[in-house]
Design a protein around this motif. Structure first.
Motif, PDB file in Angstrom:
ATOM      1  N   ASP A  58       0.822  -1.212   0.000  1.00  0.00           N
ATOM      2  CA  ASP A  58       0.000   0.000   0.000  1.00  0.00           C
ATOM      3  C   ASP A  58       0.855   1.260   0.000  1.00  0.00           C
ATOM      4  O   ASP A  58       0.415   2.314   0.484  1.00  0.00           O
ATOM      5  N   ALA A  59       2.085   1.143  -0.516  1.00  0.00           N
ATOM      6  CA  ALA A  59       3.001   2.293  -0.545  1.00  0.00           C
ATOM      7  C   ALA A  59       3.486   2.512  -1.978  1.00  0.00           C
ATOM      8  O   ALA A  59       4.631   2.194  -2.319  1.00  0.00           O
ATOM      9  N   PRO A  60       2.638   3.060  -2.845  1.00  0.00           N
ATOM     10  CA  PRO A  60       2.983   3.152  -4.272  1.00  0.00           C
ATOM     11  C   PRO A  60       4.141   4.088  -4.578  1.00  0.00           C
ATOM     12  O   PRO A  60       4.760   3.971  -5.632  1.00  0.00           O
ATOM     13  N   TRP A  61       4.445   5.029  -3.671  1.00  0.00           N
ATOM     14  CA  TRP A  61       5.523   5.990  -3.924  1.00  0.00           C
ATOM     15  C   TRP A  61       6.853   5.558  -3.315  1.00  0.00           C
ATOM     16  O   TRP A  61       7.862   6.255  -3.486  1.00  0.00           O
ATOM     17  N   LEU A  62       6.858   4.438  -2.617  1.00  0.00           N
ATOM     18  CA  LEU A  62       8.079   4.007  -1.925  1.00  0.00           C
ATOM     19  C   LEU A  62       9.143   3.591  -2.933  1.00  0.00           C
ATOM     20  O   LEU A  62       8.882   2.798  -3.847  1.00  0.00           O
ATOM     21  N   ARG A  63      10.355   4.118  -2.748  1.00  0.00           N
ATOM     22  CA  ARG A  63      11.454   3.820  -3.654  1.00  0.00           C
ATOM     23  C   ARG A  63      12.652   3.187  -2.957  1.00  0.00           C
ATOM     24  O   ARG A  63      13.470   2.535  -3.592  1.00  0.00           O
ATOM     25  N   TRP A  64      12.766   3.419  -1.641  1.00  0.00           N
ATOM     26  CA  TRP A  64      13.974   2.944  -0.941  1.00  0.00           C
ATOM     27  C   TRP A  64      13.617   2.540   0.487  1.00  0.00           C
ATOM     28  O   TRP A  64      12.952   3.281   1.199  1.00  0.00           O
ATOM     29  N   LEU A  65      14.067   1.356   0.871  1.00  0.00           N
ATOM     30  CA  LEU A  65      13.976   0.890   2.254  1.00  0.00           C
ATOM     31  C   LEU A  65      15.365   0.870   2.861  1.00  0.00           C
ATOM     32  O   LEU A  65      16.251   0.142   2.392  1.00  0.00           O
ATOM     33  N   GLN A  66      15.567   1.677   3.905  1.00  0.00           N
ATOM     34  CA  GLN A  66      16.783   1.582   4.717  1.00  0.00           C
ATOM     35  C   GLN A  66      16.457   0.657   5.887  1.00  0.00           C
ATOM     36  O   GLN A  66      15.832   1.041   6.851  1.00  0.00           O
ATOM     37  N   TRP A  67      16.851  -0.598   5.741  1.00  0.00           N
ATOM     38  CA  TRP A  67      16.618  -1.629   6.766  1.00  0.00           C
ATOM     39  C   TRP A  67      17.595  -1.371   7.912  1.00  0.00           C
ATOM     40  O   TRP A  67      18.787  -1.132   7.676  1.00  0.00           O
ATOM     41  N   GLU A 290      24.655   9.023   5.182  1.00  0.00           N
ATOM     42  CA  GLU A 290      25.685   8.637   4.214  1.00  0.00           C
ATOM     43  C   GLU A 290      25.053   8.009   2.972  1.00  0.00           C
ATOM     44  O   GLU A 290      25.394   8.364   1.828  1.00  0.00           O
ATOM     45  N   ASN A 291      24.131   7.078   3.186  1.00  0.00           N
ATOM     46  CA  ASN A 291      23.460   6.433   2.051  1.00  0.00           C
ATOM     47  C   ASN A 291      22.567   7.414   1.287  1.00  0.00           C
ATOM     48  O   ASN A 291      22.450   7.334   0.046  1.00  0.00           O
ATOM     49  N   TYR A 292      21.954   8.334   2.014  1.00  0.00           N
ATOM     50  CA  TYR A 292      21.033   9.299   1.384  1.00  0.00           C
ATOM     51  C   TYR A 292      21.783  10.200   0.394  1.00  0.00           C
ATOM     52  O   TYR A 292      21.254  10.549  -0.669  1.00  0.00           O
ATOM     53  N   ALA A 293      22.999  10.562   0.746  1.00  0.00           N
ATOM     54  CA  ALA A 293      23.800  11.384  -0.171  1.00  0.00           C
ATOM     55  C   ALA A 293      24.001  10.658  -1.501  1.00  0.00           C
ATOM     56  O   ALA A 293      23.892  11.257  -2.576  1.00  0.00           O
ATOM     57  N   ASN A 294      24.273   9.369  -1.426  1.00  0.00           N
ATOM     58  CA  ASN A 294      24.427   8.578  -2.652  1.00  0.00           C
ATOM     59  C   ASN A 294      23.099   8.426  -3.384  1.00  0.00           C
ATOM     60  O   ASN A 294      23.044   8.479  -4.614  1.00  0.00           O
ATOM     61  N   TYR A 295      22.036   8.216  -2.631  1.00  0.00           N
ATOM     62  CA  TYR A 295      20.704   8.057  -3.228  1.00  0.00           C
ATOM     63  C   TYR A 295      20.339   9.286  -4.062  1.00  0.00           C
ATOM     64  O   TYR A 295      19.844   9.165  -5.195  1.00  0.00           O
TER      65      TYR A 295
END
Length: 313
Positions: A58-67, A290-295
């Protein structure tokens, strides 16, 4: 502006770290599952540990999961949900604390702390002799961020360190391939298991391999349940064919009250705490940034993983 949803027991603290760093984004944590599922519907990014993965549908806009965990086996089991999603895990943020745990448990058995405590309770003065760590062999099975840090700590203690992994890695000590595991086990004073749970690692330390360990050996399991066979381990500990074990992960968690491991005097049993860093929220937030900068640059993240198994991760 991007919406970042946070679902974690330390969600509020994670948000407090992130908001000043991301003034142009919406960052929100949720207090209950209903609010979380509603908030996730228009989120582009999710920071989360264990949750009902069906919420992704139910999350159509989701693009990235930071587990927020290192092990991704729950995600792999539902990999059909992750087509088109980028996934990163929290590999490495537990390394320092888990290495602390290993060195503490090594010292626990090296100095036979239970015997010393028992003597203290009974006011018994019994001097003894102890072998220095520099005369012991530490075998580390799994050389990710945690295993590599454990190998470094062992080398700093002047132990002979043998690291085992599927592919060749730079390691503080000697490297051996996983195909050589049987030979490595025969010389282990301390065996640390720090592997992810995969189809290849399930049952890796089975009865046959445990029987290769010398009587003086101590097993330290901080990996995942199912990698070390519990029943054969109990049998070897009961019969004195191993010196002891420190066990932090189990086939079933919480460990059932009637499980034999609870009552064995040569076992140090802990409730899956070796990675429970008191600074967990800050560590997760720092890794995310750190990951967000790359994203945002469209580049691969340092802890990006392939849940669909299309290539090694």
């Amino acid at each position: 502006m991007r919406k970042i949803a946070v679902w974690h027991e330390f969600g509020g603290a994670i948000v407090d770290y992130l908001v000043p760093q991301l003034p142009d984004d919406e960052v929100a944590a949720y207090q209950n599952e209903e609010a979380f599922r509603i908030g996730l519907r228009d989120a582009e990014i999710l920071i989360a540990g264990h949750f009902n993965l069906d919420a992704i549908k139910d999350a159509p806009w989701l693009r990235w999961l930071q587990w927020t965990n290192s092990g991704i086996d729950p995600l792999v089991a539902r990999q059909e949900l992750f087509a088109g999603l980028t996934v990163s895990n929290a590999a490495g943020i537990h390394a320092a604390l888990m290495a602390d745990y290993v060195m503490a448990t090594i010292s626990y058995f090296q100095w036979d702390i239970p015997r010393l405590q028992n003597n203290q309770r009974h006011r018994r003065w019994e001097p003894s002799y102890t072998q220095a760590l520099q005369d012991r062999t530490l075998c580390v099975v799994g050389l990710g961020a945690v295993g590599s840090e454990i190998a470094r700590r062992g080398t700093a203690a002047r132990m002979k360190v043998v690291g085992v992994s599927r592919s060749r890695r730079a390691v503080a000590g000697e490297w051996r391939a996983i195909e050589e595991l049987d030979d490595v086990l025969a010389n282990a004073d301390f065996l640390v298991v720090v592997l992810p749970r995969t189809a290849e690692t399930l049952g890796l330390l089975n009865a046959r391999r445990l029987a290769l360990l010398p009587d003086r050996s101590v097993l330290i399991n901080i990996s995942r349940g199912g990698i070390v066979a519990e029943d054969p381990l109990v049998e070897r500990l009961v019969t004195g064919k191993m010196r002891g074990a420190a066990v932090d992960v189990f086939d079933r968690e919480p460990l059932p009250p009637d499980h034999a491991l609870w009552s064995l005097p040569n076992v140090l049993l802990t409730p899956h705490i070796s990675g429970n860093d008191a600074n967990y929220a800050r560590l997760v937030a720092d890794l995310f940034l750190e990951n967000y900068a790359n994203y945002r640059r469209g580049e691969k993240m340092r802890t990006q993983v392939d849940v669909l198994g299309r290539h090694p991760s």
